[in-house]
Scaffold this motif. Structure first.
Motif, PDB file in Angstrom:
ATOM      1  N   CYS A   1       8.915 -35.533  -0.246  1.00  0.00           N
ATOM      2  CA  CYS A   1       9.618 -35.107  -1.560  1.00  0.00           C
ATOM      3  C   CYS A   1       9.228 -36.093  -3.035  1.00  0.00           C
ATOM      4  CB  CYS A   1      11.031 -34.984  -1.424  1.00  0.00           C
ATOM      5  SG  CYS A   1      11.544 -33.587  -0.385  1.00  0.00           S
ATOM      6  N   ALA A   2       9.461 -37.269  -2.399  1.00  0.00           N
ATOM      7  CA  ALA A   2       9.086 -38.260  -3.726  1.00  0.00           C
ATOM      8  C   ALA A   2       7.598 -38.221  -4.206  1.00  0.00           C
ATOM      9  CB  ALA A   2       9.387 -39.576  -3.271  1.00  0.00           C
ATOM     10  N   ALA A   3       6.834 -38.076  -2.877  1.00  0.00           N
ATOM     11  CA  ALA A   3       5.131 -37.686  -3.391  1.00  0.00           C
ATOM     12  C   ALA A   3       5.027 -36.612  -4.114  1.00  0.00           C
ATOM     13  CB  ALA A   3       4.555 -37.932  -2.082  1.00  0.00           C
ATOM     14  N   HIS A   4       5.892 -35.293  -3.472  1.00  0.00           N
ATOM     15  CA  HIS A   4       5.462 -34.194  -4.357  1.00  0.00           C
ATOM     16  C   HIS A   4       5.816 -34.135  -5.826  1.00  0.00           C
ATOM     17  CE1 HIS A   4       5.376 -29.950  -4.375  1.00  0.00           C
ATOM     18  NE2 HIS A   4       6.411 -29.691  -5.222  1.00  0.00           N
ATOM     19  N   TYR A   5       7.164 -34.845  -6.125  1.00  0.00           N
ATOM     20  CA  TYR A   5       7.640 -34.737  -7.555  1.00  0.00           C
ATOM     21  C   TYR A   5       7.294 -36.087  -8.315  1.00  0.00           C
ATOM     22  CZ  TYR A   5      10.846 -30.931  -6.289  1.00  0.00           C
ATOM     23  OH  TYR A   5      11.023 -29.872  -5.882  1.00  0.00           O
ATOM     24  N   LYS A   6       6.349 -36.776  -7.515  1.00  0.00           N
ATOM     25  CA  LYS A   6       5.686 -38.124  -7.972  1.00  0.00           C
ATOM     26  C   LYS A   6       6.900 -38.865  -8.879  1.00  0.00           C
ATOM     27  CE  LYS A   6       1.548 -35.731  -9.446  1.00  0.00           C
ATOM     28  NZ  LYS A   6       1.594 -34.559  -8.718  1.00  0.00           N
ATOM     29  N   ILE A   7       7.593 -39.412  -7.921  1.00  0.00           N
ATOM     30  CA  ILE A   7       8.757 -40.533  -8.249  1.00  0.00           C
ATOM     31  C   ILE A   7       8.707 -41.611  -7.192  1.00  0.00           C
ATOM     32  CG2 ILE A   7      10.146 -38.788  -9.376  1.00  0.00           C
ATOM     33  CD1 ILE A   7      12.164 -39.107  -7.039  1.00  0.00           C
ATOM     34  N   ASP A   8       9.303 -42.739  -7.401  1.00  0.00           N
ATOM     35  CA  ASP A   8       9.303 -43.737  -6.345  1.00  0.00           C
ATOM     36  C   ASP A   8      10.104 -43.321  -5.285  1.00  0.00           C
ATOM     37  OD1 ASP A   8       9.787 -46.180  -5.019  1.00  0.00           O
ATOM     38  OD2 ASP A   8       9.355 -47.292  -6.607  1.00  0.00           O
ATOM     39  N   PRO A   9       9.826 -43.313  -3.896  1.00  0.00           N
ATOM     40  CA  PRO A   9      10.780 -43.132  -2.950  1.00  0.00           C
ATOM     41  C   PRO A   9      12.106 -43.859  -2.938  1.00  0.00           C
ATOM     42  CG  PRO A   9       8.475 -43.542  -2.192  1.00  0.00           C
ATOM     43  CD  PRO A   9       8.514 -43.990  -3.459  1.00  0.00           C
ATOM     44  N   ALA A  10      11.992 -44.974  -3.649  1.00  0.00           N
ATOM     45  CA  ALA A  10      13.460 -45.891  -3.603  1.00  0.00           C
ATOM     46  C   ALA A  10      14.369 -44.831  -4.454  1.00  0.00           C
ATOM     47  CB  ALA A  10      13.143 -47.119  -4.225  1.00  0.00           C
ATOM     48  N   GLU A  11      13.923 -44.147  -5.359  1.00  0.00           N
ATOM     49  CA  GLU A  11      14.686 -43.347  -6.256  1.00  0.00           C
ATOM     50  C   GLU A  11      15.516 -42.399  -5.364  1.00  0.00           C
ATOM     51  OE1 GLU A  11      15.360 -43.860  -8.929  1.00  0.00           O
ATOM     52  OE2 GLU A  11      13.765 -44.604 -10.359  1.00  0.00           O
ATOM     53  N   MET A  12      15.216 -42.081  -4.206  1.00  0.00           N
ATOM     54  CA  MET A  12      16.229 -41.195  -3.277  1.00  0.00           C
ATOM     55  C   MET A  12      17.242 -41.821  -2.796  1.00  0.00           C
ATOM     56  SD  MET A  12      14.498 -38.071  -2.574  1.00  0.00           S
ATOM     57  CE  MET A  12      13.108 -37.265  -3.132  1.00  0.00           C
ATOM     58  N   ARG A  13      17.433 -43.009  -2.940  1.00  0.00           N
ATOM     59  CA  ARG A  13      18.532 -43.737  -2.752  1.00  0.00           C
ATOM     60  C   ARG A  13      19.201 -44.685  -3.789  1.00  0.00           C
ATOM     61  NH1 ARG A  13      14.731 -44.875   0.773  1.00  0.00           N
ATOM     62  NH2 ARG A  13      14.123 -46.784  -0.202  1.00  0.00           N
ATOM     63  N   SER A  14      18.721 -44.401  -4.970  1.00  0.00           N
ATOM     64  CA  SER A  14      19.285 -45.081  -6.268  1.00  0.00           C
ATOM     65  C   SER A  14      20.541 -44.154  -6.696  1.00  0.00           C
ATOM     66  CB  SER A  14      18.205 -45.174  -7.238  1.00  0.00           C
ATOM     67  OG  SER A  14      18.011 -43.941  -7.747  1.00  0.00           O
ATOM     68  N   LYS A  15      21.016 -44.896  -7.942  1.00  0.00           N
ATOM     69  CA  LYS A  15      22.181 -44.277  -8.442  1.00  0.00           C
ATOM     70  C   LYS A  15      21.960 -43.459  -9.627  1.00  0.00           C
ATOM     71  CE  LYS A  15      24.936 -46.145  -5.333  1.00  0.00           C
ATOM     72  NZ  LYS A  15      25.534 -45.079  -4.305  1.00  0.00           N
ATOM     73  N   ARG A  16      20.696 -43.302  -9.957  1.00  0.00           N
ATOM     74  CA  ARG A  16      20.215 -42.848 -11.256  1.00  0.00           C
ATOM     75  C   ARG A  16      20.462 -41.311 -11.098  1.00  0.00           C
ATOM     76  NH1 ARG A  16      14.310 -43.399 -12.924  1.00  0.00           N
ATOM     77  NH2 ARG A  16      15.229 -42.210 -14.813  1.00  0.00           N
ATOM     78  N   ARG A  17      20.731 -40.489 -12.234  1.00  0.00           N
ATOM     79  CA  ARG A  17      21.534 -39.136 -12.431  1.00  0.00           C
ATOM     80  C   ARG A  17      20.255 -38.290 -13.160  1.00  0.00           C
ATOM     81  NH1 ARG A  17      27.851 -39.267 -12.579  1.00  0.00           N
ATOM     82  NH2 ARG A  17      28.129 -40.243 -10.691  1.00  0.00           N
ATOM     83  N   ALA A  18      19.328 -39.183 -13.771  1.00  0.00           N
ATOM     84  CA  ALA A  18      18.410 -38.245 -14.554  1.00  0.00           C
ATOM     85  C   ALA A  18      17.743 -37.061 -13.706  1.00  0.00           C
ATOM     86  CB  ALA A  18      16.930 -39.337 -15.054  1.00  0.00           C
ATOM     87  N   ARG A  19      17.499 -35.826 -14.762  1.00  0.00           N
ATOM     88  CA  ARG A  19      17.160 -34.662 -13.881  1.00  0.00           C
ATOM     89  C   ARG A  19      15.742 -34.869 -13.201  1.00  0.00           C
ATOM     90  NH1 ARG A  19      17.887 -29.292 -13.845  1.00  0.00           N
ATOM     91  NH2 ARG A  19      19.724 -29.506 -15.523  1.00  0.00           N
ATOM     92  N   ALA A  20      14.851 -35.804 -13.661  1.00  0.00           N
ATOM     93  CA  ALA A  20      13.795 -36.096 -12.975  1.00  0.00           C
ATOM     94  C   ALA A  20      13.937 -36.590 -11.683  1.00  0.00           C
ATOM     95  CB  ALA A  20      12.840 -36.738 -13.986  1.00  0.00           C
ATOM     96  N   VAL A  21      14.827 -37.445 -11.491  1.00  0.00           N
ATOM     97  CA  VAL A  21      15.170 -38.047 -10.157  1.00  0.00           C
ATOM     98  C   VAL A  21      15.941 -37.132  -9.251  1.00  0.00           C
ATOM     99  CG1 VAL A  21      16.247 -40.148  -9.281  1.00  0.00           C
ATOM    100  CG2 VAL A  21      14.594 -40.224 -11.006  1.00  0.00           C
ATOM    101  N   ALA A  22      17.332 -36.755  -9.972  1.00  0.00           N
ATOM    102  CA  ALA A  22      18.562 -36.000  -9.369  1.00  0.00           C
ATOM    103  C   ALA A  22      17.909 -34.724  -8.488  1.00  0.00           C
ATOM    104  CB  ALA A  22      19.444 -35.725 -10.219  1.00  0.00           C
ATOM    105  N   ARG A  23      17.163 -33.669  -9.214  1.00  0.00           N
ATOM    106  CA  ARG A  23      16.552 -32.493  -8.590  1.00  0.00           C
ATOM    107  C   ARG A  23      15.675 -33.091  -7.301  1.00  0.00           C
ATOM    108  NH1 ARG A  23      19.210 -29.422  -9.714  1.00  0.00           N
ATOM    109  NH2 ARG A  23      18.775 -28.356 -11.735  1.00  0.00           N
TER     110      ARG A  23
END
Length: 454
Positions: A370-392
């Motif tokens: 999922c991280a690769a598909h949405y082009k985010i860092d895999p660590a964001e899956m476990r982070s506390k960030r709530r920005a839509r680009a990470v939360a969705r």
């Protein structure tokens, strides 16, 4: 338990003749010709088949176990199960030996021993390359080439059954083809530890060190097994340092990247990561199809139709070893019973394997995909960030984790950064609603499902 009698010996003679015809003379002479009968238990109808070493026992059992079992049952000799074991006289500690791998030749290969245990079928020519393993294969070829490689050590990591050990054997064989006099040493990390402990107990550590340091090519499989073993790690570090200083080549495999290995000395990890690190990802659908097609070309009768090949490639996703094992099982049963292989037969024979494979998709894998598909860092899956680009993307991964793994809601929440199970429930309900109202989200989910299942 009783000793095998004349009736079993006669059945074995007949079975051996059929096996030699089915698997080919060279493979038979290499692995099955040395097998002899051991004890037989009438109550359980179990027969022991004895070989010279644990290595041979593991290989024969894994490669020919189903075929042997079916052959004995078809012989109506009162045998329902077989166990491949090392012969009792072959047991006991064995000192490590430097391995000289004979280059490939037309003459039949000798029976493998503790000092010449390279698999004849594991060469570069037998390694099917795809996007998931291309870097590892290219690096392995460079390590085996006659020219001095630009890197050492080579660290190959990947899941079980993805081809790491195959590449080690291929490196050894290719290297010895151009440098037949150069000592080659191959062992698992577990064997390294056992041999080192045995040498210390026998006051033969100097001889142990000398044998190791004589190698011009050192291949160590599954380095993670020395985790937490202080004295073994210390000796391994000294060995690696000495061999690197002497210009020797070193190849190490593990089930994960160096930085993810736990309870391994940081100095070892630094040394191993200082060369080239190459990973082998799970084989995608195209590679699984290519592997099966290569096996079909040499399998002989009965023919395996395209529908069965497609079924196997789409159903057995866990690793290459199990995929090949499923194919071998179908062909062996067809050859021994004379039954044709069709889709219904394959689905029935491999139902358990398909279920097991389907259960092995992990939450970690889902997060990475999922991280690769949405082009985010895999660590964001476990982070506390709530920005839509990470939360969705995180919600999508939670949804897929609930849908595709047996993990409970609290377990999924913990894997996603220690979140509460109610957060997972909210994510699942949100994505379910979005799939009905948002075609783009639904297309994303379908694509991710295909990737994870394929």
């Amino acid at each position: 338990m009783i000793r095998a009698d004349d009736a079993l010996e006669a059945a074995w003679t007949s079975i051996r003749a059929g096996l030699r015809r089915d698997v080919g003379a060279r493979m038979f002479d290499q692995w099955l010709k040395p097998v002899r009968l051991g004890d037989y238990c009438p109550e359980s109808q179990t027969l022991d088949l004895l070989v010279a070493s644990d290595f041979s026992a593991n290989f024969v059992s894994g490669q020919f176990g189903d075929r042997l079992r079916l052959a004995w049952r078809a012989a109506n000799a009162g045998v329902r199960e077989v166990r491949v074991r090392r012969a009792p006289e072959a047991a006991g500690p064995r000192l490590l030996e430097v391995v000289h791998v004979e280059p490939a030749a037309d003459k039949p290969a000798e029976t493998p021993t503790a000092a010449s245990n390279f698999l004849p079928r594991h060469g570069f020519e037998d390694f099917i390359v795809g996007e998931s393993n291309r870097l590892a294969c290219s690096a392995a070829r460079a390590m085996a080439a006659e020219a001095t490689p630009r890197f050492s050590p080579l660290f190959i990591h990947g899941g079980t059954g993805q081809g790491k050990t195959h590449l080690l054997h291929a490196i050894a064989r290719a290297f010895s083809a151009h440098s037949p006099a150069a000592p080659v040493l191959y062992m698992s990390a577990e064997r390294f530890m056992m041999e080192f402990v045995s040498a210390m107990r026998a006051n033969e550590t100097m001889a142990f060190k000398a044998r190791l340091r004589a190698a011009r090519l050192l291949l160590i499989d599954d380095i993670q097994f020395i985790a937490g073993k202080g004295s073994t790690q210390e000796e391994f570090l000294h060995t690696v340092n000495d061999l690197i200083d002497a210009g020797a080549r070193i190849v190490v495999t593990a089930d994960r990247a160096p930085q993810l290995l736990e309870s391994i000395d940081a100095r070892i990890l630094s040394r191993l990561a200082g060369g080239l690190v190459a990973d082998i990802q799970p084989a995608g659908l195209d590679l699984r199809l290519a592997i099966l097609e290569a096996k079909r070309l040499v399998a002989g009768d009965p023919p395996v139709p395209d529908a069965v090949i497609d079924f196997l490639a789409r159903s057995i996703r866990s690793n290459v070893r199990e995929l090949e094992g499923a194919f071998n099982k179908l062909v062996a049963y067809g050859q021994l019973t004379g039954r044709s292989i069709d889709l219904d037969f394959a689905q029935g024979m491999l139902a358990d394997a398909v279920r097991a494979s389907a259960r092995r998709i992990t939450v970690d894998e889902i997060q990475k995909v999922c991280a690769a598909h949405y082009k985010i860092d895999p660590a964001e899956m476990r982070s506390k960030r709530r920005a839509r680009a990470v939360a969705r993307p995180r919600q999508v991964a939670m949804y897929l984790a609930k849908k595709m793994t047996p993990r409970s809601l609290p377990e999924i929440g913990r894997i996603f950064g220690g979140r509460d199970h109610s957060t997972v429930i909210h994510a699942v309900k949100t994505i379910e609603a979005l799939r009905e109202s948002n075609p783009e989200i639904d297309a994303d989910i379908r694509a991710l499902l295909r990737q994870l299942e394929g």
